[in-house]
Scaffold this active site. Structure first.
Site, PDB file in Angstrom:
ATOM      1  N   GLY A  12       3.169  -0.105  22.144  1.00 43.16           N
ATOM      2  CA  GLY A  12       4.067   0.673  22.854  1.00 43.16           C
ATOM      3  C   GLY A  12       4.579  -0.071  23.928  1.00 43.16           C
ATOM      4  O   GLY A  12       5.377   0.710  25.044  1.00 43.16           O
ATOM      5  N   ASN A  14       6.992  -2.280  24.484  1.00 41.12           N
ATOM      6  CA  ASN A  14       8.482  -2.150  24.654  1.00 41.12           C
ATOM      7  C   ASN A  14       9.081  -0.895  24.720  1.00 41.12           C
ATOM      8  O   ASN A  14      10.028  -0.646  25.531  1.00 41.12           O
ATOM      9  CB  ASN A  14       8.980  -2.805  23.170  1.00 41.12           C
ATOM     10  CG  ASN A  14       9.035  -4.298  23.164  1.00 41.12           C
ATOM     11  OD1 ASN A  14       9.527  -4.885  23.741  1.00 41.12           O
ATOM     12  ND2 ASN A  14       7.892  -4.939  22.227  1.00 41.12           N
ATOM     13  N   ARG A  65       7.326   6.889   0.120  1.00 40.63           N
ATOM     14  CA  ARG A  65       8.002   6.443   1.389  1.00 40.63           C
ATOM     15  C   ARG A  65       9.190   7.567   1.480  1.00 40.63           C
ATOM     16  O   ARG A  65       9.340   7.657   2.457  1.00 40.63           O
ATOM     17  CB  ARG A  65       8.610   5.066   0.832  1.00 40.63           C
ATOM     18  CG  ARG A  65       9.520   4.402   2.220  1.00 40.63           C
ATOM     19  CD  ARG A  65      10.050   3.027   1.627  1.00 40.63           C
ATOM     20  NE  ARG A  65       8.658   2.272   1.546  1.00 40.63           N
ATOM     21  CZ  ARG A  65       8.135   1.429   2.394  1.00 40.63           C
ATOM     22  NH1 ARG A  65       8.456   1.509   3.815  1.00 40.63           N
ATOM     23  NH2 ARG A  65       7.195   0.676   2.155  1.00 40.63           N
ATOM     24  N   ARG A  91       6.733  -0.080   9.597  1.00 39.42           N
ATOM     25  CA  ARG A  91       7.009   0.353   8.220  1.00 39.42           C
ATOM     26  C   ARG A  91       8.308  -0.182   7.922  1.00 39.42           C
ATOM     27  O   ARG A  91       9.368  -0.247   8.687  1.00 39.42           O
ATOM     28  CB  ARG A  91       7.139   1.952   8.370  1.00 39.42           C
ATOM     29  CG  ARG A  91       5.888   2.686   8.472  1.00 39.42           C
ATOM     30  CD  ARG A  91       4.893   2.873   7.464  1.00 39.42           C
ATOM     31  NE  ARG A  91       5.639   3.606   6.418  1.00 39.42           N
ATOM     32  CZ  ARG A  91       5.084   3.748   4.963  1.00 39.42           C
ATOM     33  NH1 ARG A  91       4.098   3.112   4.755  1.00 39.42           N
ATOM     34  NH2 ARG A  91       5.514   4.406   4.190  1.00 39.42           N
ATOM     35  N   HIS A 109      12.280  -8.750  17.083  1.00 40.83           N
ATOM     36  CA  HIS A 109      11.271  -9.486  16.402  1.00 40.83           C
ATOM     37  C   HIS A 109      10.809 -10.776  17.241  1.00 40.83           C
ATOM     38  O   HIS A 109      11.691 -11.407  18.084  1.00 40.83           O
ATOM     39  CB  HIS A 109      12.078  -9.915  15.040  1.00 40.83           C
ATOM     40  CG  HIS A 109      11.297 -10.983  14.409  1.00 40.83           C
ATOM     41  ND1 HIS A 109      10.464 -10.337  13.344  1.00 40.83           N
ATOM     42  CD2 HIS A 109      11.152 -12.294  14.223  1.00 40.83           C
ATOM     43  CE1 HIS A 109       9.639 -11.384  12.727  1.00 40.83           C
ATOM     44  NE2 HIS A 109      10.264 -12.582  13.062  1.00 40.83           N
ATOM     45  N   GLU A 142      19.729  -3.613   5.464  1.00 46.23           N
ATOM     46  CA  GLU A 142      18.735  -3.471   4.342  1.00 46.23           C
ATOM     47  C   GLU A 142      17.918  -4.668   4.428  1.00 46.23           C
ATOM     48  O   GLU A 142      16.905  -4.651   3.703  1.00 46.23           O
ATOM     49  CB  GLU A 142      19.765  -3.707   3.055  1.00 46.23           C
ATOM     50  CG  GLU A 142      19.493  -2.493   2.262  1.00 46.23           C
ATOM     51  CD  GLU A 142      20.400  -2.551   0.952  1.00 46.23           C
ATOM     52  OE1 GLU A 142      20.151  -3.427   0.143  1.00 46.23           O
ATOM     53  OE2 GLU A 142      21.575  -1.818   1.216  1.00 46.23           O
TER      54      GLU A 142
HETATM   55  C1  GRF Z   1       6.295  -6.724  19.398  1.00 46.98           C
HETATM   56  O1  GRF Z   1       5.847  -8.151  19.403  1.00 46.98           O
HETATM   57  C2  GRF Z   1       7.552  -6.890  18.577  1.00 46.98           C
HETATM   58  O2  GRF Z   1       8.234  -7.933  18.517  1.00 46.98           O
HETATM   59  C3  GRF Z   1       7.175  -6.483  17.375  1.00 46.98           C
HETATM   60  O3  GRF Z   1       5.805  -5.661  17.462  1.00 46.98           O
HETATM   61  C4  GRF Z   1       5.196  -5.798  18.602  1.00 46.98           C
HETATM   62  C5  GRF Z   1       5.476  -4.363  19.614  1.00 46.98           C
HETATM   63  O4  GRF Z   1       4.616  -4.380  20.662  1.00 46.98           O
HETATM   64  N1  GRF Z   1       8.186  -6.159  16.418  1.00 46.98           N
HETATM   65  P1  GRF Z   1       4.748  -2.927  21.446  1.00 46.98           P
HETATM   66  O5  GRF Z   1       4.232  -2.078  20.458  1.00 46.98           O
HETATM   67  O6  GRF Z   1       5.851  -2.731  21.832  1.00 46.98           O
HETATM   68  O7  GRF Z   1       3.645  -3.217  22.504  1.00 46.98           O
END
Ligand code: GRF
Length: 203
Positions: A12, A14, A65, A91, A109, A142
């Protein structure tokens, strides 16, 4: 002010970076809900500590899903976000889910897309021997890791980097990139009413 829903599965960081930017006034947004598909995610614990509307929707408790996504969509419909932010959400979203929120779902990403899509992007970059990598914030379509790009930030790859050391430096840039990307977005406006029948356009 944009309304943002955050979907996460892990640490978490980000999510925290976005929440910090909102708190210090550098991002004009509101986090309307945080959803995790993993009960053990540190990110959802942090969301609770910060008094957000935090929901655990454990995918293992659903038969398919589609059923899991239906529950996520139910919460999103109540929270009414302008944008959905995938912040380490592990997911894949179905085409149906994505179609419900066209150009309204963002992902981050840890590579300069279109290079190194998929998992372990940082280790892929080290193994390939590129000298520059980084991170990409893009709209979700998609096709995985392929939507329109909003922000990229570059990070130098050092000769002695491992996937982990590079990931740590990219993560610092991810936090800036997500806030930068969200600053570019505008709230959704309700669609303007249709002109009365018989009304004429300009000219
Ligand atoms: C990050 O490296 C992001 O690029 C990838 O998953 C990771 C998430 O990190 N998609 P966090 O959970 O936000 O610390």
């Amino acid at each position: 002010m944009i309304r943002v829903a955050v979907l996460l599965s892990g640490r978490g960081s980000n999510f925290l970076a976005i929440d910090d930017a909102i708190r210090d006034g550098s991002l004009d947004a509101e986090i309307v809900c945080v959803i995790s598909n993993r009960p053990e995610a540190r990110g959802i614990e942090l969301a609770r500590e910060r008094k957000h509307h935090a929901h655990i929707i454990d995918h293992r408790e659903f038969k398919s899903r589609a059923e899991h996504e239906a529950e996520v969509l139910r919460i999103l419909e109540t929270a009414r976000p302008d944008y959905i932010v995938l912040a380490g959400y592990m997911r894949l979203l179905s085409a149906d889910f994505v179609a419900r929120y066209p150009n309204r779902i963002l992902n981050i990403h840890p590579s300069l897309l279109p290079a190194f899509p998929g998992i372990d992007a940082q280790a892929q970059a080290v193994a390939y021997g590129v000298k520059i990598s980084g991170c990409t914030v893009h709209f979700v379509t998609e096709k995985v890791d392929a939507g329109p790009i909003l922000v990229q930030r570059a990070v130098e790859v050092r000769d002695d980097d491992t996937g982990d050391t590079l990931a740590a430096r990219i993560l610092v840039e991810e936090h800036k990139a997500y806030v930068e990307a969200l600053r570019k977005l505008r709230p959704l406006t309700p669609s303007s009413p249709l002109p009365a029948s018989g009304a004429r356009g300009p000219g």
